[in-house]
Design a protein around this motif. Structure first.
Motif, short mmCIF file in Angstrom:
data_model
loop_
_atom_site.label_atom_id
_atom_site.label_comp_id
_atom_site.label_asym_id
_atom_site.label_seq_id
_atom_site.Cartn_x
_atom_site.Cartn_y
_atom_site.Cartn_z
N SER A 54 1.26 -1.16 0.34
CA SER A 54 -0.17 -0.11 0.07
C SER A 54 0.79 1.29 -0.26
O SER A 54 1.97 1.00 0.33
N ARG A 55 0.43 2.65 -0.12
CA ARG A 55 0.99 3.81 -0.86
C ARG A 55 1.09 4.38 0.60
O ARG A 55 0.14 3.83 1.67
N SER A 56 2.04 4.54 1.27
CA SER A 56 1.80 5.54 2.32
C SER A 56 1.13 6.32 2.60
O SER A 56 0.71 7.86 1.41
N GLY A 57 -0.01 6.65 3.89
CA GLY A 57 -0.79 7.79 3.36
C GLY A 57 -1.98 7.43 3.64
O GLY A 57 -2.96 8.30 3.52
N ILE A 58 -2.14 5.57 2.55
CA ILE A 58 -3.61 5.34 3.16
C ILE A 58 -3.69 4.80 3.68
O ILE A 58 -2.52 3.58 4.44
N TYR A 59 -4.74 3.78 4.59
CA TYR A 59 -4.67 2.28 5.36
C TYR A 59 -5.70 1.35 4.78
O TYR A 59 -6.66 0.66 5.62
N GLY A 60 -5.98 1.01 3.17
CA GLY A 60 -7.07 1.02 2.64
C GLY A 60 -6.58 0.35 1.40
O GLY A 60 -5.46 1.10 0.87
#
Length: 328
Positions: A54-60
């Motif tokens: 996952s890209r840093s800064g997202i939680y999904g």
């Protein structure tokens, strides 16, 4: 809404064998044996998912991170069968390439070239008759067919307290070829009607010539196989299989704890010396392991005392038998 359903009792497990290009299902006029299968599982063409970071800064997780990987898929089926000569010898054929009694495993044993499209006499086709989910076509796809199956493990066991003492054979097969739902009706099928072997028919069980009264035994023959990449993105068939390690033969026997156990004390303590294990009926069955080492044997407390003797089998040398099974 679909109204068809599939009773478990309607499904027959039939094995096709004989030389065939690896990955090609046996045809209707090839050799087919209907084994005494009492338990099984069925595979379906499918694919596992790999998930990218996952890209840093997202939680999904977002859809673009998911990737199906049919190129890594290996299908695995385990058949539990009554222990007849056919069940044993067909399993030995697919596991180490010797389907004739006496079936012998040595350090040199193998199942030949496992290259896609190259003739191989040891692969089998598993036909699950009446297991297909599609009944709506003009010619219904009634069956599930698994081609290019090789065995990775075979377990033989007998126990005085289970199944009336009958031998049970549990064999695991793998295939890297996608199972298909199709209509396949063998022209002729040999029904296995032989009586299973039975622990109550054993006449001589010895370890280092010491006679043992067996309560149960279990022997496992296994090997690791891996698929080789994929050739296309249509059905992701492999280039073949590779064996990534040696055959291993392990097991255990549980016997009445008596003077014979005491006479094995040096081997139980550990002397790094191979000794012969033989399990035999008066005729029709001899399981010979000429060179086993006892692996941490312990007493077992039951209504009377037993001794459980785990073991690992070796070849005395690279040409020596690790295990030999004579069965009829």
């Amino acid at each position: 809404m679909a109204t068809n359903f599939q009773p478990r009792g309607d499904i027959k497990v039939i094995m096709g064998s004989g030389a065939k290009a690896l990955g090609t299902a046996h045809a209707a006029d090839d050799t087919w044996n209907e084994l005494q299968v009492v338990d099984y599982n069925i595979e379906h063409a499918s694919a596992p998912i790999d998930v990218a970071p996952s890209r840093s800064g997202i939680y999904g997780q977002v859809e673009s991170q998911g990737h199906h990987r049919p190129d890594t898929q290996i299908y695995e089926v385990t058949l539990t069968m009554r222990g007849t000569p056919t069940a044993v010898l067909k399993s030995c054929l697919a596991l180490f390439g010797d389907g004739a009694s006496a079936s012998e495993l040595t350090s040199a044993s193998n199942t030949g070239s496992m290259k896609d499209g190259v003739s191989n006499a040891n692969q089998v086709t598993l036909l699950f008759a009446n297991a297909g989910s599609d009944s709506s076509e003009s010619t219904p796809n009634d069956d599930v067919v698994m081609a290019g199956c090789m065995a990775t493990q075979m377990v033989i066991r007998e126990d005085v307290g289970t199944n009336g003492g009958e031998m049970v054979v549990e064999t695991t097969f793998i295939s890297a070829y996608q199972p298909t739902e199709t209509a396949l009706t063998p022209s002729s099928t040999t029904l296995d009607e032989a009586a299973p072997k039975n622990i109550f028919d054993l006449s001589a069980s010895t370890l280092d010539t010491e006679p043992l009264v067996l309560n149960n035994f279990e022997i496992t023959i296994s090997r690791p196989l891996a698929r080789v990449h994929h050739q296309n993105t249509t059905d992701y068939k492999p280039f073949g299989y590779v064996q990534t390690g040696p055959y291993e033969v392990t097991g255990s026997i549980t016997a009445k704890r008596d003077d014979s156990i005491h006479d094995l004390i040096a081997h139980i303590k550990g002397d790094s010396t191979g000794i012969a294990l033989s399990i035999a009926e008066s005729s029709g069955l001899t399981i010979s392991l000429p060179d086993v080492m006892i692996d941490n044997s312990k007493p077992e407390v039951s209504d009377f005392l037993l001794q459980t003797i785990p073991f690992r089998a070796f070849g005395a040398n690279e040409a020596g038998n690790i295990i030999s099974i004579t069965i009829a």
